[in-house]
Write a protein that holds these residues in place. Structure first.
Motif, PDB file in Angstrom:
ATOM      1  N   ASN A 142       6.293  23.747   3.569  1.00 40.04           N
ATOM      2  CA  ASN A 142       5.443  23.113   4.588  1.00 40.04           C
ATOM      3  C   ASN A 142       5.627  21.596   4.645  1.00 40.04           C
ATOM      4  N   TRP A 143       6.700  21.108   4.052  1.00 39.29           N
ATOM      5  CA  TRP A 143       6.945  19.654   4.012  1.00 39.29           C
ATOM      6  C   TRP A 143       6.978  19.046   5.418  1.00 39.29           C
ATOM      7  N   ILE A 144       7.781  19.616   6.302  1.00 43.46           N
ATOM      8  CA  ILE A 144       7.873  19.081   7.670  1.00 43.46           C
ATOM      9  C   ILE A 144       6.504  19.138   8.345  1.00 43.46           C
ATOM     10  N   SER A 145       5.831  20.244   8.193  1.00 43.78           N
ATOM     11  CA  SER A 145       4.523  20.419   8.823  1.00 43.78           C
ATOM     12  C   SER A 145       3.517  19.391   8.328  1.00 43.78           C
ATOM     13  N   GLU A 146       3.494  19.159   7.020  1.00 44.47           N
ATOM     14  CA  GLU A 146       2.542  18.209   6.446  1.00 44.47           C
ATOM     15  C   GLU A 146       2.828  16.782   6.913  1.00 44.47           C
ATOM     16  N   MET A 147       4.081  16.363   6.853  1.00 41.41           N
ATOM     17  CA  MET A 147       4.422  14.996   7.234  1.00 41.41           C
ATOM     18  C   MET A 147       4.191  14.758   8.729  1.00 41.41           C
ATOM     19  N   THR A 148       4.629  15.678   9.561  1.00 41.17           N
ATOM     20  CA  THR A 148       4.529  15.459  11.008  1.00 41.17           C
ATOM     21  C   THR A 148       3.110  15.640  11.527  1.00 41.17           C
ATOM     22  N   SER A 149       2.236  16.265  10.743  1.00 40.04           N
ATOM     23  CA  SER A 149       0.842  16.437  11.183  1.00 40.04           C
ATOM     24  C   SER A 149       0.104  15.101  11.273  1.00 40.04           C
ATOM     25  N   HIS A 150       0.712  14.048  10.739  1.00 36.80           N
ATOM     26  CA  HIS A 150       0.080  12.733  10.770  1.00 36.80           C
ATOM     27  C   HIS A 150       0.523  11.890  11.967  1.00 36.80           C
ATOM     28  N   PHE A 151       1.496  12.394  12.736  1.00 41.04           N
ATOM     29  CA  PHE A 151       1.880  11.700  13.960  1.00 41.04           C
ATOM     30  C   PHE A 151       0.768  11.846  15.003  1.00 41.04           C
ATOM     31  N   SER A 152       0.597  10.809  15.796  1.00 39.42           N
ATOM     32  CA  SER A 152      -0.349  10.850  16.912  1.00 39.42           C
ATOM     33  C   SER A 152       0.097   9.831  17.943  1.00 39.42           C
ATOM     34  N   THR A 153      -0.669   9.671  18.985  1.00 38.23           N
ATOM     35  CA  THR A 153      -0.318   8.667  19.988  1.00 38.23           C
ATOM     36  C   THR A 153      -0.400   7.258  19.405  1.00 38.23           C
ATOM     37  N   GLU A 154      -1.228   7.075  18.365  1.00 35.37           N
ATOM     38  CA  GLU A 154      -1.354   5.760  17.721  1.00 35.37           C
ATOM     39  C   GLU A 154      -0.421   5.613  16.518  1.00 35.37           C
ATOM     40  N   LYS A 155      -0.273   6.667  15.738  1.00 38.66           N
ATOM     41  CA  LYS A 155       0.477   6.596  14.490  1.00 38.66           C
ATOM     42  C   LYS A 155       1.905   7.100  14.670  1.00 38.66           C
ATOM     43  N   SER A 156       2.848   6.192  14.500  1.00 35.29           N
ATOM     44  CA  SER A 156       4.255   6.539  14.703  1.00 35.29           C
ATOM     45  C   SER A 156       5.108   6.297  13.462  1.00 35.29           C
ATOM     46  N   ILE A 157       4.490   5.844  12.362  1.00 30.94           N
ATOM     47  CA  ILE A 157       5.202   5.651  11.099  1.00 30.94           C
ATOM     48  C   ILE A 157       4.371   6.316   9.997  1.00 30.94           C
ATOM     49  N   ILE A 158       5.002   7.226   9.245  1.00 27.96           N
ATOM     50  CA  ILE A 158       4.306   7.976   8.198  1.00 27.96           C
ATOM     51  C   ILE A 158       4.973   7.687   6.859  1.00 27.96           C
ATOM     52  N   LEU A 159       4.196   7.193   5.909  1.00 32.43           N
ATOM     53  CA  LEU A 159       4.714   6.913   4.572  1.00 32.43           C
ATOM     54  C   LEU A 159       4.405   8.093   3.655  1.00 32.43           C
ATOM     55  N   GLY A 160       5.439   8.665   3.044  1.00 31.76           N
ATOM     56  CA  GLY A 160       5.265   9.792   2.137  1.00 31.76           C
ATOM     57  C   GLY A 160       5.538   9.390   0.698  1.00 31.76           C
ATOM     58  N   TYR A 161       5.439  10.379  -0.201  1.00 30.85           N
ATOM     59  CA  TYR A 161       5.622  10.118  -1.626  1.00 30.85           C
ATOM     60  C   TYR A 161       6.841  10.864  -2.149  1.00 30.85           C
ATOM     61  N   GLY A 162       7.672  10.162  -2.913  1.00 28.04           N
ATOM     62  CA  GLY A 162       8.845  10.753  -3.549  1.00 28.04           C
ATOM     63  C   GLY A 162       8.689  10.749  -5.056  1.00 28.04           C
ATOM     64  N   LYS A 163       8.507  11.938  -5.644  1.00 31.98           N
ATOM     65  CA  LYS A 163       8.344  12.070  -7.084  1.00 31.98           C
ATOM     66  C   LYS A 163       9.692  12.101  -7.797  1.00 31.98           C
ATOM     67  N   TYR A 164       9.635  11.968  -9.119  1.00 26.64           N
ATOM     68  CA  TYR A 164      10.802  12.211  -9.964  1.00 26.64           C
ATOM     69  C   TYR A 164      10.491  13.361 -10.909  1.00 26.64           C
TER      70      TYR A 164
END
Length: 368
Positions: A142-164
């Motif tokens: 569900n990675w794509i679904s989770e990240m893209t669910s934060h897009f909106s007409t106002e929000k066009s940049i989404i910062l995610g987390y990269g673990k090690y």
């Protein structure tokens, strides 16, 4: 007189540090907020690979197996000299949603990842772009679904987390994971208060419109590193940027295995920070300097000043730090680092100071 002055300086830097952690609490105690939409946006997943023949067969399937209705994968072969292109073509034959962009060395942009990424972005057919690296695995279908669910007409940049990944009985791994955690706490917190300053390219999303609005990487094309954080410096604002910290949105990578490799990696990252906006350089620098002074002065004053006065001040500092870092670590699934917090903090500050000195003496090595 000198000891008293040092004590007042110590109190001042302690207050500064506590204020920082109270700001970080904005992230530590926040909830991941998705946009109120049920629409699944078409997405282009962009992966830039340079000599990743070993990693592509291992990690690309986690992208292909995403539970998402409409997405393409843009694989950029950045002038690889191994079998990366052949492996990409094999995957393409079996998956009709893969597009390959084969980048040959350009004399004007030789070895510049930003040039390759630009060609990949131009080739992407969808407006919404999601970035990761060829050596990254997404933790959920569900990675794509989770990240893209934060897009909106106002929000066009989404910062995610990269673990090690965690390596057992590895001191280097412990420091790498703590430094990654602390960096994430900072850039997520700054974004939450409306002053985004960086992202990690292994888990980042933005629109084509935002990319072309700032003319891509043109303002820092001559700088080899910074395709993620320097782009954020140009494009991100309080209005257009948000964060995604749900556990299904994480990516995971193999960490540097040796201290030497970690040093080389961090020298590149820290050298990029000198190109940040002045306000971000100031606040990030103040956080580091005040922490360094706290450690030095606390050590000295426990011997030179009344320890009964010093002890409660130090305890208050560490209680605040443990609470904020602890809740943040739980949110980002990095709780192992919390158990060694004072030790890791001191070691990391000395390490970062050494990196700063090393970068002053010689230029760090660029991206592959």
């Amino acid at each position: 007189m000198v000891i008293t002055t040092l004590f007042y300086i110590f109190v001042a830097v302690t207050i500064i540090q506590i204020i920082y952690y109270l700001v970080f609490a904005v992230f530590a105690f926040s909830k991941d907020e998705k946009q109120k939409t049920t629409k699944s946006l078409p997405v282009s997943v962009i992966i830039c690979a340079k000599n990743e023949a070993e990693n592509l067969p291992e990690f690309l399937p986690s992208i292909l197996n995403q539970n998402y209705p409409e997405f393409e994968i843009v694989l950029i072969n950045d002038a690889s000299i191994d079998d990366s292109l052949e492996i990409m073509e094999t995957f393409q034959k079996e998956n009709n949603n893969i597009k390959i962009v084969n980048v040959e060395n350009n004399e004007a942009f030789w070895g510049n990842k930003k040039y390759a990424l630009t060609l990949g972005i131009k080739a992407a057919k969808h407006e919404h772009l999601l970035f990761t690296d060829a050596d990254c695995k997404v933790v959920s279908e569900n990675w794509i679904s989770e990240m893209t669910s934060h897009f909106s007409t106002e929000k066009s940049i989404i910062l995610g987390y990269g673990k090690y990944n965690t390596s057992k009985r590895s001191l280097v791994n412990l420091f790498v994971k703590y430094e990654t955690l602390l960096t994430a706490i900072q850039y997520f917190s700054y974004a939450k208060i409306g002053s985004p300053y960086m992202a990690v390219g292994r888990n980042l999303a933005y629109t084509k419109s935002e990319f072309f609005k700032v003319k891509g990487f043109i303002n820092h094309m001559n700088i080899r590193s910074g395709d993620d954080d320097l782009f954020i410096q140009d494009a991100a604002t309080k209005a257009n940027t948000t964060i995604c910290t749900s556990t299904d949105s994480f990516t995971v990578s193999e960490p540097p295995k040796t201290f030497k490799k970690w040093v080389l990696q961090k020298r590149r990252h820290i050298s990029t920070a000198k190109h940040y906006k002045t306000k971000h350089q100031f606040f990030l620098g103040l956080f580091f300097v005040s922490k360094l002074l706290f450690i030095i002065l606390a050590t000295l004053l426990f011997f030179l000043f009344d320890w009964k006065i010093m002890l409660p001040i130090v305890l208050i500092y560490y209680i605040v730090q443990f609470i904020v870092v602890g809740f943040s670590a739980k949110k980002l699934q990095e709780t192992q680092a919390v158990f060694f917090l004072p030790f890791l903090e001191i070691g990391l500050v000395l390490f970062q100071f050494g990196i700063f000195i090393a970068n002053k003496i010689s230029k760090p090595v660029d991206w592959k």
